[in-house]
Design a protein around this motif. Structure first.
Motif, PDB file in Angstrom:
ATOM      1  N   ILE A 136       0.825  -1.208   0.000  1.00 19.20           N
ATOM      2  CA  ILE A 136       0.000   0.000   0.000  1.00 19.20           C
ATOM      3  C   ILE A 136       0.866   1.267   0.000  1.00 19.20           C
ATOM      4  O   ILE A 136       0.426   2.338  -0.394  1.00 19.20           O
ATOM      5  CB  ILE A 136      -0.980  -0.024   1.203  1.00 19.20           C
ATOM      6  N   GLU A 137       2.142   1.138   0.431  1.00 24.45           N
ATOM      7  CA  GLU A 137       3.038   2.293   0.549  1.00 24.45           C
ATOM      8  C   GLU A 137       3.937   2.496  -0.677  1.00 24.45           C
ATOM      9  O   GLU A 137       4.652   3.491  -0.772  1.00 24.45           O
ATOM     10  CB  GLU A 137       3.928   2.139   1.793  1.00 24.45           C
ATOM     11  N   VAL A 138       3.916   1.547  -1.611  1.00 24.13           N
ATOM     12  CA  VAL A 138       4.873   1.568  -2.723  1.00 24.13           C
ATOM     13  C   VAL A 138       4.679   2.786  -3.631  1.00 24.13           C
ATOM     14  O   VAL A 138       5.655   3.427  -4.041  1.00 24.13           O
ATOM     15  CB  VAL A 138       4.799   0.251  -3.524  1.00 24.13           C
ATOM     16  N   ALA A 139       3.439   3.140  -3.947  1.00 25.37           N
ATOM     17  CA  ALA A 139       3.199   4.249  -4.881  1.00 25.37           C
ATOM     18  C   ALA A 139       3.792   5.555  -4.354  1.00 25.37           C
ATOM     19  O   ALA A 139       4.485   6.275  -5.084  1.00 25.37           O
ATOM     20  CB  ALA A 139       1.707   4.409  -5.162  1.00 25.37           C
ATOM     21  N   ALA A 140       3.551   5.875  -3.078  1.00 27.50           N
ATOM     22  CA  ALA A 140       4.092   7.112  -2.504  1.00 27.50           C
ATOM     23  C   ALA A 140       5.614   7.044  -2.411  1.00 27.50           C
ATOM     24  O   ALA A 140       6.309   8.042  -2.649  1.00 27.50           O
ATOM     25  CB  ALA A 140       3.471   7.377  -1.127  1.00 27.50           C
ATOM     26  N   PHE A 141       6.148   5.870  -2.084  1.00 26.87           N
ATOM     27  CA  PHE A 141       7.606   5.694  -2.010  1.00 26.87           C
ATOM     28  C   PHE A 141       8.244   5.974  -3.374  1.00 26.87           C
ATOM     29  O   PHE A 141       9.243   6.691  -3.474  1.00 26.87           O
ATOM     30  CB  PHE A 141       7.923   4.263  -1.547  1.00 26.87           C
ATOM     31  N   LEU A 142       7.661   5.406  -4.434  1.00 28.08           N
ATOM     32  CA  LEU A 142       8.217   5.614  -5.777  1.00 28.08           C
ATOM     33  C   LEU A 142       8.049   7.053  -6.245  1.00 28.08           C
ATOM     34  O   LEU A 142       8.918   7.599  -6.930  1.00 28.08           O
ATOM     35  CB  LEU A 142       7.579   4.636  -6.773  1.00 28.08           C
ATOM     36  N   ALA A 143       6.940   7.683  -5.862  1.00 28.19           N
ATOM     37  CA  ALA A 143       6.751   9.100  -6.209  1.00 28.19           C
ATOM     38  C   ALA A 143       7.853   9.944  -5.568  1.00 28.19           C
ATOM     39  O   ALA A 143       8.436  10.824  -6.215  1.00 28.19           O
ATOM     40  CB  ALA A 143       5.372   9.573  -5.758  1.00 28.19           C
ATOM     41  N   GLU A 144       8.170   9.656  -4.306  1.00 28.58           N
ATOM     42  CA  GLU A 144       9.245  10.403  -3.637  1.00 28.58           C
ATOM     43  C   GLU A 144      10.603  10.109  -4.286  1.00 28.58           C
ATOM     44  O   GLU A 144      11.428  11.004  -4.464  1.00 28.58           O
ATOM     45  CB  GLU A 144       9.299  10.063  -2.146  1.00 28.58           C
ATOM     46  N   ALA A 196      19.058  17.047  -6.226  1.00 26.18           N
ATOM     47  CA  ALA A 196      20.477  17.407  -6.188  1.00 26.18           C
ATOM     48  C   ALA A 196      20.815  18.606  -7.074  1.00 26.18           C
ATOM     49  O   ALA A 196      21.856  19.240  -6.900  1.00 26.18           O
ATOM     50  CB  ALA A 196      21.315  16.208  -6.606  1.00 26.18           C
ATOM     51  N   ASP A 197      19.932  18.948  -7.995  1.00 24.32           N
ATOM     52  CA  ASP A 197      20.196  20.010  -8.971  1.00 24.32           C
ATOM     53  C   ASP A 197      19.599  21.333  -8.477  1.00 24.32           C
ATOM     54  O   ASP A 197      18.384  21.471  -8.373  1.00 24.32           O
ATOM     55  CB  ASP A 197      19.579  19.616 -10.314  1.00 24.32           C
ATOM     56  N   THR A 198      20.470  22.294  -8.187  1.00 21.15           N
ATOM     57  CA  THR A 198      19.985  23.580  -7.644  1.00 21.15           C
ATOM     58  C   THR A 198      19.165  24.379  -8.655  1.00 21.15           C
ATOM     59  O   THR A 198      18.481  25.330  -8.284  1.00 21.15           O
ATOM     60  CB  THR A 198      21.157  24.449  -7.153  1.00 21.15           C
ATOM     61  N   ASN A 199      19.212  23.996  -9.924  1.00 23.06           N
ATOM     62  CA  ASN A 199      18.366  24.670 -10.918  1.00 23.06           C
ATOM     63  C   ASN A 199      16.880  24.516 -10.613  1.00 23.06           C
ATOM     64  O   ASN A 199      16.058  25.279 -11.124  1.00 23.06           O
ATOM     65  CB  ASN A 199      18.625  24.114 -12.331  1.00 23.06           C
ATOM     66  N   TYR A 200      16.557  23.510  -9.801  1.00 16.62           N
ATOM     67  CA  TYR A 200      15.143  23.267  -9.481  1.00 16.62           C
ATOM     68  C   TYR A 200      14.709  23.957  -8.187  1.00 16.62           C
ATOM     69  O   TYR A 200      13.559  23.819  -7.781  1.00 16.62           O
ATOM     70  CB  TYR A 200      14.866  21.763  -9.407  1.00 16.62           C
ATOM     71  N   ASN A 201      15.642  24.673  -7.543  1.00 13.28           N
ATOM     72  CA  ASN A 201      15.221  25.481  -6.390  1.00 13.28           C
ATOM     73  C   ASN A 201      14.213  26.512  -6.874  1.00 13.28           C
ATOM     74  O   ASN A 201      14.251  26.948  -8.021  1.00 13.28           O
ATOM     75  CB  ASN A 201      16.422  26.173  -5.741  1.00 13.28           C
ATOM     76  N   GLU A 202      13.324  26.877  -6.013  1.00  7.82           N
ATOM     77  CA  GLU A 202      12.255  27.835  -6.332  1.00  7.82           C
ATOM     78  C   GLU A 202      11.365  27.339  -7.473  1.00  7.82           C
ATOM     79  O   GLU A 202      10.874  28.109  -8.295  1.00  7.82           O
ATOM     80  CB  GLU A 202      12.830  29.228  -6.610  1.00  7.82           C
ATOM     81  N   HIS A 203      11.193  26.036  -7.500  1.00 10.78           N
ATOM     82  CA  HIS A 203      10.192  25.382  -8.343  1.00 10.78           C
ATOM     83  C   HIS A 203       9.409  24.416  -7.455  1.00 10.78           C
ATOM     84  O   HIS A 203       9.903  23.979  -6.420  1.00 10.78           O
ATOM     85  CB  HIS A 203      10.843  24.565  -9.469  1.00 10.78           C
ATOM     86  N   ILE A 204       8.215  24.092  -7.878  1.00 11.75           N
ATOM     87  CA  ILE A 204       7.456  23.014  -7.259  1.00 11.75           C
ATOM     88  C   ILE A 204       7.593  21.812  -8.188  1.00 11.75           C
ATOM     89  O   ILE A 204       7.177  21.867  -9.342  1.00 11.75           O
ATOM     90  CB  ILE A 204       5.964  23.386  -7.105  1.00 11.75           C
ATOM     91  N   ILE A 205       8.215  20.757  -7.684  1.00 10.56           N
ATOM     92  CA  ILE A 205       8.355  19.527  -8.456  1.00 10.56           C
ATOM     93  C   ILE A 205       7.235  18.582  -8.004  1.00 10.56           C
ATOM     94  O   ILE A 205       7.101  18.289  -6.812  1.00 10.56           O
ATOM     95  CB  ILE A 205       9.715  18.839  -8.214  1.00 10.56           C
ATOM     96  N   LEU A 206       6.428  18.121  -8.947  1.00 16.68           N
ATOM     97  CA  LEU A 206       5.335  17.204  -8.652  1.00 16.68           C
ATOM     98  C   LEU A 206       5.599  15.891  -9.383  1.00 16.68           C
ATOM     99  O   LEU A 206       5.727  15.867 -10.615  1.00 16.68           O
ATOM    100  CB  LEU A 206       3.999  17.806  -9.119  1.00 16.68           C
ATOM    101  N   ASN A 248      12.221  23.399  -2.607  1.00 11.43           N
ATOM    102  CA  ASN A 248      13.417  23.858  -1.883  1.00 11.43           C
ATOM    103  C   ASN A 248      13.947  22.836  -0.876  1.00 11.43           C
ATOM    104  O   ASN A 248      14.213  23.152   0.283  1.00 11.43           O
ATOM    105  CB  ASN A 248      13.126  25.199  -1.190  1.00 11.43           C
ATOM    106  N   GLY A 249      14.062  21.602  -1.314  1.00  6.85           N
ATOM    107  CA  GLY A 249      14.660  20.565  -0.473  1.00  6.85           C
ATOM    108  C   GLY A 249      13.709  19.864   0.465  1.00  6.85           C
ATOM    109  O   GLY A 249      14.108  18.927   1.166  1.00  6.85           O
ATOM    110  N   ASN A 250      12.456  20.294   0.511  1.00 15.27           N
ATOM    111  CA  ASN A 250      11.468  19.662   1.395  1.00 15.27           C
ATOM    112  C   ASN A 250      10.554  18.742   0.582  1.00 15.27           C
ATOM    113  O   ASN A 250       9.983  19.166  -0.423  1.00 15.27           O
ATOM    114  CB  ASN A 250      10.627  20.714   2.116  1.00 15.27           C
ATOM    115  N   PHE A 251      10.420  17.509   1.051  1.00 16.67           N
ATOM    116  CA  PHE A 251       9.583  16.512   0.383  1.00 16.67           C
ATOM    117  C   PHE A 251       8.303  16.291   1.186  1.00 16.67           C
ATOM    118  O   PHE A 251       8.360  16.099   2.396  1.00 16.67           O
ATOM    119  CB  PHE A 251      10.307  15.166   0.294  1.00 16.67           C
ATOM    120  N   GLU A 252       7.185  16.303   0.514  1.00 19.86           N
ATOM    121  CA  GLU A 252       5.908  15.926   1.134  1.00 19.86           C
ATOM    122  C   GLU A 252       5.300  14.861   0.234  1.00 19.86           C
ATOM    123  O   GLU A 252       5.103  15.092  -0.957  1.00 19.86           O
ATOM    124  CB  GLU A 252       4.961  17.125   1.213  1.00 19.86           C
ATOM    125  N   LYS A 253       5.014  13.683   0.810  1.00 20.33           N
ATOM    126  CA  LYS A 253       4.410  12.638  -0.020  1.00 20.33           C
ATOM    127  C   LYS A 253       3.012  12.294   0.502  1.00 20.33           C
ATOM    128  O   LYS A 253       2.735  12.389   1.702  1.00 20.33           O
ATOM    129  CB  LYS A 253       5.297  11.406  -0.124  1.00 20.33           C
TER     130      LYS A 253
END
Length: 193
Positions: A45-53, A61-71, A116-121
């Protein structure tokens, strides 16, 4: 909704792109290849969220993605606690669809938001009830729709999904690959005041 940062949808799925666009979000698409493996002992039941993260971490690792929302997102299909992943060939697709025929199964779509380095799944679950499917109908579907990019070997919006799903308990969009009601709530935290 006006957000503090631009959204990048980290998915190659045309269905997720369609859902996000129909919900009124502006975004760009940029997927990174990620190995879709998970710990053997992980509850299915946890696999989908784990793979999304895991997919979101490919951007971290790429600072070019700072100040973006990655979904990012992932969808799994479960029946009798067996995880049905994307079929590798016709025979695997037939086997999966035969298992789903005339039965109920769970679809779990997980998504992850990286800012900005914070993950919410998050994840959402829908129970899908299939009517019985004749073998010939399954083979025709596999030949015509080539469902090798879909967990459980079917898409709710085409072929067998349209004609043989009797009912759902939960969100249609979770089955399609993105629980947009939860995505909307999660993104609202980044709305401009």
């Amino acid at each position: 909704m006006n957000l503090n940062y631009p959204i990048i949808l980290g998915s190659k799925s045309p269905r997720r792109k369609e859902i996000l666009a129909k919900a009124g979000f502006e975004f760009t698409v940029e997927a990174k290849d990620t190995e879709e493996s998970y710990p053997a002992e992980m509850p299915h039941i946890e696999v989908a969220a784990f793979l999304a993260e895991k997919k979101a971490r490919a951007f971290a690792a790429d600072t070019n993605y700072n100040e973006h929302i990655i979904l990012t997102a992932d969808t799994t299909v479960l029946i009798d606690n067996e995880l049905l992943e994307k079929p590798k060939n016709d025979d695997e697709a037939f086997s999966m669809l035969s298992k789903l025929s005339g039965r109920a199964h769970q679809v779990v779509s997980g998504f992850c938001i990286l800012v900005n380095g914070n993950f919410e799944k998050y994840s959402d679950e829908t129970l899908v009830y299939f009517n019985p499917i004749e073998d010939q109908v399954i083979w025709d579907y596999i030949r015509n729709h080539k469902p090798f990019d879909k967990a459980g070997a079917y898409g709710i919006q085409e072929g067998i999904g349209l004609t043989h799903i009797e009912k759902l308990e939960g969100s249609y969009f979770t089955v399609m690959g993105l629980p947009i009601h939860k995505v909307y709530q999660a993104l609202s935290a980044f709305a401009k005041g």
